[in-house]
Scaffold this motif. Sequence first.
Motif, short mmCIF file in Angstrom:
data_model
loop_
_atom_site.label_atom_id
_atom_site.label_comp_id
_atom_site.label_asym_id
_atom_site.label_seq_id
_atom_site.Cartn_x
_atom_site.Cartn_y
_atom_site.Cartn_z
N GLU A 1 0.82 -1.21 0.00
CA GLU A 1 0.00 0.00 0.00
C GLU A 1 0.86 1.26 0.00
OE1 GLU A 1 -3.23 0.14 -0.27
OE2 GLU A 1 -3.69 -2.01 -0.08
N LYS A 2 1.98 1.24 0.72
CA LYS A 2 2.80 2.45 0.86
C LYS A 2 3.76 2.68 -0.31
CE LYS A 2 2.89 2.54 5.95
NZ LYS A 2 3.77 2.47 7.15
N ILE A 3 4.25 1.60 -0.90
CA ILE A 3 5.29 1.74 -1.92
C ILE A 3 4.83 1.24 -3.29
CG2 ILE A 3 7.63 1.07 -2.61
CD1 ILE A 3 7.61 2.97 -0.26
N TRP A 4 4.48 -0.05 -3.36
CA TRP A 4 4.22 -0.65 -4.67
C TRP A 4 2.96 -0.11 -5.34
CZ3 TRP A 4 8.26 -2.64 -6.65
CH2 TRP A 4 9.16 -3.42 -5.92
N LEU A 5 1.87 0.02 -4.60
CA LEU A 5 0.61 0.45 -5.21
C LEU A 5 0.70 1.84 -5.83
CD1 LEU A 5 -2.31 -0.04 -5.93
CD2 LEU A 5 -2.97 0.68 -3.62
N PRO A 6 1.24 2.86 -5.14
CA PRO A 6 1.36 4.17 -5.79
C PRO A 6 2.24 4.13 -7.03
CG PRO A 6 1.63 4.37 -3.41
CD PRO A 6 1.64 2.91 -3.72
N LEU A 7 3.31 3.32 -6.99
CA LEU A 7 4.18 3.24 -8.16
C LEU A 7 3.48 2.53 -9.32
CD1 LEU A 7 7.60 2.32 -6.47
CD2 LEU A 7 6.86 4.55 -7.35
N LEU A 8 2.73 1.49 -9.04
CA LEU A 8 1.99 0.79 -10.09
C LEU A 8 0.93 1.69 -10.70
CD1 LEU A 8 1.48 -2.74 -8.47
CD2 LEU A 8 2.93 -2.20 -10.44
N ARG A 9 0.21 2.43 -9.85
CA ARG A 9 -0.83 3.33 -10.38
C ARG A 9 -0.22 4.46 -11.20
NH1 ARG A 9 -4.84 3.37 -5.14
NH2 ARG A 9 -6.41 1.95 -6.00
#
Length: 443
Positions: free
Chosen positions: A140-148
């Motif tokens: 939630e903190k790292i991967w999700l913002p980068l993927l979005r």
Amino acid sequence: MLGMTLAWRLAGRDQRVSLMEGAAGFGGLASAWRLGDVTWDRFYHVVLLSDTDLRALLTELDLESQMKWVETRTGFYSDGRLHSMSNTVEFLRFPPLNLWQKFRLGGTIFYGSKLTNWRQLEKIPVERWLRKLSGNATFEKIWLPLLRAKLGETYRDTSAAFIWSYIARMYKARRTGMKREMFGYVPGGYASVLERFCNRLESADVEMCPDHAVQEVRYDPARKQLRVRFTGDRQRWFDRVILTIPSSIVSRVCPELTDEEHARFQNVRYMGVVCASLLLKRPLAGYYVTNITDSDIPLTGVIEMSAIVNPAELGGHSLVYLPKYVASTDDAAFAESDSVIRERLLSTLERMYPDFRRADIVDFKVARARSVMALPTISYSDHLPPVRTSIPGLFAINSAQIVKGNLNVNETIQIGDECLEKYVYPELATIVNSKLPAISNAV
């Protein structure tokens, strides 16, 4: 670069080659433009020590020995603050994650770097894979913002092979660079590369034809040749045609493909990009790339090319790219005016960098590309469009054929060479003592 590389290889095999380009100049996504008094790439590019195919081509062009190599720094913008994450100590101090979350994040990257079965990863959704390895909090903190930021909501349809390819390339680069992140460039950027490449192609008797956007390709069984129709009501005949245009356009301009072939070409989903270039009087923070994990920042990242390029080549200025990847070729972002994009991006920079001043801007331009990278969806390689089509003499070689890497110039050159070896050269070998016209068609 793909069409130019194919033309270069075919000319080296004693083929008569015509290189047709839809734009006024050659190079496509690697082409350059002018910012203030500086000529540099329209979209950001960098060479890694591990980019062996690209470096081999630059050697053929007598450019690799001129390359400049620089150790880079990486930033992260998270929770409204800019953090450095350029070494192990800074990673351990990274505030957004606790020690256990950092351990799982590092473990994910290390584990991903050791995997080789990319076909198995193609069958796993990227979210499921990352949540399992890194944990929900780190996702939630790292991967999700980068993927979005990179994929929008289509990250839900993307396989784990997508993130694995990035991990593998960057980890390989660090290993090649003795644990240092060494990036390189050719002095003068891709403008220098393309100028040299075009000169070499002309010297190899390749016919260079800009402003030739393909409109239709049909096969004439009586002549046993392909008729290619271009803009301006022009047409040419060839024994063989290689299309390097996006897959959806291949389907559109080749009406004689089978229904299954049309479906495969049309089912390739592309990402687009809107990328602003800023020439500034002074740098922002000195990181080559600043990754952004805050979801309210309308950027994929901040790329400070001047962290790599000698400022003397940029007129003493700082060159910054502000890309925003969009998950559809018809995204509303392509309809926005430069002025709307400019205001949004400059306001964002004022939020992120307190010392940023609009008075420091020397020039600002926006580049757009609708079909940049094919989305690596679940089981992507099982649904690839064909390279050798059912139409005699017609081949389609483009970045959609990249299945175990991410889009960059090195992967593009590699896929071109692989497809030539597997599909085109065997067919040419069946013709004895003949010079066959060929066409590399880039639109």
